[in-house]
Write an enzyme that holds these catalytic residues in place. Sequence first.
Site, PDB file in Angstrom:
ATOM      1  N   ARG A  69     -10.381  16.335   4.509  1.00 43.28           N
ATOM      2  CA  ARG A  69     -11.179  16.479   3.276  1.00 43.28           C
ATOM      3  C   ARG A  69     -12.594  16.927   3.619  1.00 43.28           C
ATOM      4  O   ARG A  69     -13.165  16.477   4.615  1.00 43.28           O
ATOM      5  CB  ARG A  69     -11.251  15.155   2.527  1.00 43.28           C
ATOM      6  CG  ARG A  69      -9.963  14.808   1.805  1.00 43.28           C
ATOM      7  CD  ARG A  69     -10.075  13.466   1.109  1.00 43.28           C
ATOM      8  NE  ARG A  69      -9.025  12.571   1.539  1.00 43.28           N
ATOM      9  CZ  ARG A  69      -9.022  11.255   1.360  1.00 43.28           C
ATOM     10  NH1 ARG A  69     -10.027  10.675   0.738  1.00 43.28           N
ATOM     11  NH2 ARG A  69      -8.028  10.524   1.787  1.00 43.28           N
ATOM     12  N   HIS A  86     -12.034   2.560  -0.968  1.00 41.48           N
ATOM     13  CA  HIS A  86     -11.801   1.703   0.212  1.00 41.48           C
ATOM     14  C   HIS A  86     -12.335   0.287  -0.035  1.00 41.48           C
ATOM     15  O   HIS A  86     -12.746  -0.397   0.911  1.00 41.48           O
ATOM     16  CB  HIS A  86     -12.502   2.255   1.474  1.00 41.48           C
ATOM     17  CG  HIS A  86     -11.875   3.494   2.032  1.00 41.48           C
ATOM     18  ND1 HIS A  86     -12.614   4.545   2.513  1.00 41.48           N
ATOM     19  CD2 HIS A  86     -10.577   3.847   2.202  1.00 41.48           C
ATOM     20  CE1 HIS A  86     -11.803   5.495   2.953  1.00 41.48           C
ATOM     21  NE2 HIS A  86     -10.550   5.101   2.763  1.00 41.48           N
ATOM     22  N   GLU A 131      -6.966  -4.782   4.939  1.00 41.08           N
ATOM     23  CA  GLU A 131      -6.965  -4.635   3.482  1.00 41.08           C
ATOM     24  C   GLU A 131      -5.917  -5.537   2.837  1.00 41.08           C
ATOM     25  O   GLU A 131      -6.098  -6.040   1.730  1.00 41.08           O
ATOM     26  CB  GLU A 131      -6.686  -3.165   3.131  1.00 41.08           C
ATOM     27  CG  GLU A 131      -7.844  -2.270   3.503  1.00 41.08           C
ATOM     28  CD  GLU A 131      -7.454  -0.832   3.812  1.00 41.08           C
ATOM     29  OE1 GLU A 131      -6.350  -0.605   4.343  1.00 41.08           O
ATOM     30  OE2 GLU A 131      -8.259   0.069   3.522  1.00 41.08           O
ATOM     31  N   ASN A 133       0.877  -1.175   0.000  1.00 37.13           N
ATOM     32  CA  ASN A 133       0.000   0.000   0.000  1.00 37.13           C
ATOM     33  C   ASN A 133       0.914   1.225   0.000  1.00 37.13           C
ATOM     34  O   ASN A 133       1.470   1.590   1.043  1.00 37.13           O
ATOM     35  CB  ASN A 133      -0.875  -0.045   1.261  1.00 37.13           C
ATOM     36  CG  ASN A 133      -1.960   1.005   1.248  1.00 37.13           C
ATOM     37  OD1 ASN A 133      -1.954   1.898   0.394  1.00 37.13           O
ATOM     38  ND2 ASN A 133      -2.863   0.919   2.198  1.00 37.13           N
TER      39      ASN A 133
END
Length: 393
Positions: free
Chosen positions: A239, A179, A380, A9
Amino acid sequence: MSEKILAINAGSSSLKFKLYDMPEAKVLMSGQVDRIGSQTGEFSYAIAGSRSKSVAPMPDHMAAIQHVIDTLLSSHVIQSKNEISGVGHRVSHGGRYYSEPVLIDEDVKSKIKELSVLSPLHNPVNLMGIEAFEKLLPHAKEVAVFDTAFHHTIPAKAYMYALPYSYYKDHGIRRYGFHGPSHEYIAQKAQELFGAERTHRLISCHLGNGGSLTAIRDGKSINSSMGFTPLAGIVMGTRSGDIDPEIIPFIEEEFNMDSQDVRKMLNHDSGLLGISGISNDIRDLDKAAQTGNERAQLALDVYAHQIQQYIGAYTTDLEGLDTLVFTAGIGEHSALVRKMVCSRLRYLGVKIDEAKNQANEISIEAEDSRVKVAVIPTDEEIIIARDVMAVLD
Ligand code: AMP
């Protein structure tokens, strides 16, 4: 036969990795390089539960990856680089091209590059990671695992924006959702833990520095809060999440800002940080709110409110709710946020047990809650490693 698979990642100044022995999914080594691009790169890793940390110059991603490989060799996790047969890369945007993981070739690389316009913060960095591994582990097969892929089952009525149709048809402007590996893991894990009956209609709340909610029916994504880019949806650390689109031309004209300035403001200076003026970290906001800081409290209130609104909307999409899952940094650790979010969901049959919530237990619903409420650490990397195995097979 067992295979050693690396899950990668890559971020703009960081690189997270896990080396697995597959298919048993045994983690041989996991770690992270931070502050890539500096003379004081930080390398932390764990082998069989034993943790180490060091500081070394990390001028670029290539140097960081070389450092990881050298450590794998010097700590005898592998005897030769050639033992690593596959590398899975998390790639932010797969656009219209990819609904599945793919073996990386020149065409895939050029598409990832082309899609950089849609994910300027992530796709170019992901590509950099891919190219560095091509040079350093030339014999290993490289696989791209897209953040958007899990959401390819979202129906048109949920992914269409009400813009002139040609923007969608000719330019791919639509909701994609992100995601993916995290929401996919949560869907699988919840089903494994609580059974298919209890998880028909599930909402996964990935609440980290970035955040998104996904409505999942029988393991498939049917709506997700991020949109054309990861800027949309709920308020995030820095954000903005969803705003009235007319605000953008307004501030461009009013404050003489160009699109680059606006993009920076929306991605880096907004969200929890923008509202509070203090921090993007929930822990700092919690502390400040407790000592009477009103803007910190406001940031927390807006955050919880937006999550509640998405849960309400997604319960409509799912025509009911069986399980609500919290995951990622905030979802896994902030009892405060979970309590605030659930406090106004009684009408859906959500009721939490505050002692279980405070203890970060896996099941935090009260005995008389109609809806299962769970705290599940996301993973993940295991989704990436499994995807690599599927592609190699
Ligand atoms: P992630 O992006 O998933 O790594 O999540 C990072 C965010 O998780 C941080 O910015 C914090 O707001 C939050 N976080 C991490 N640890 C805790 C904790 N122990 N309590 C509350 N929030 C936390």
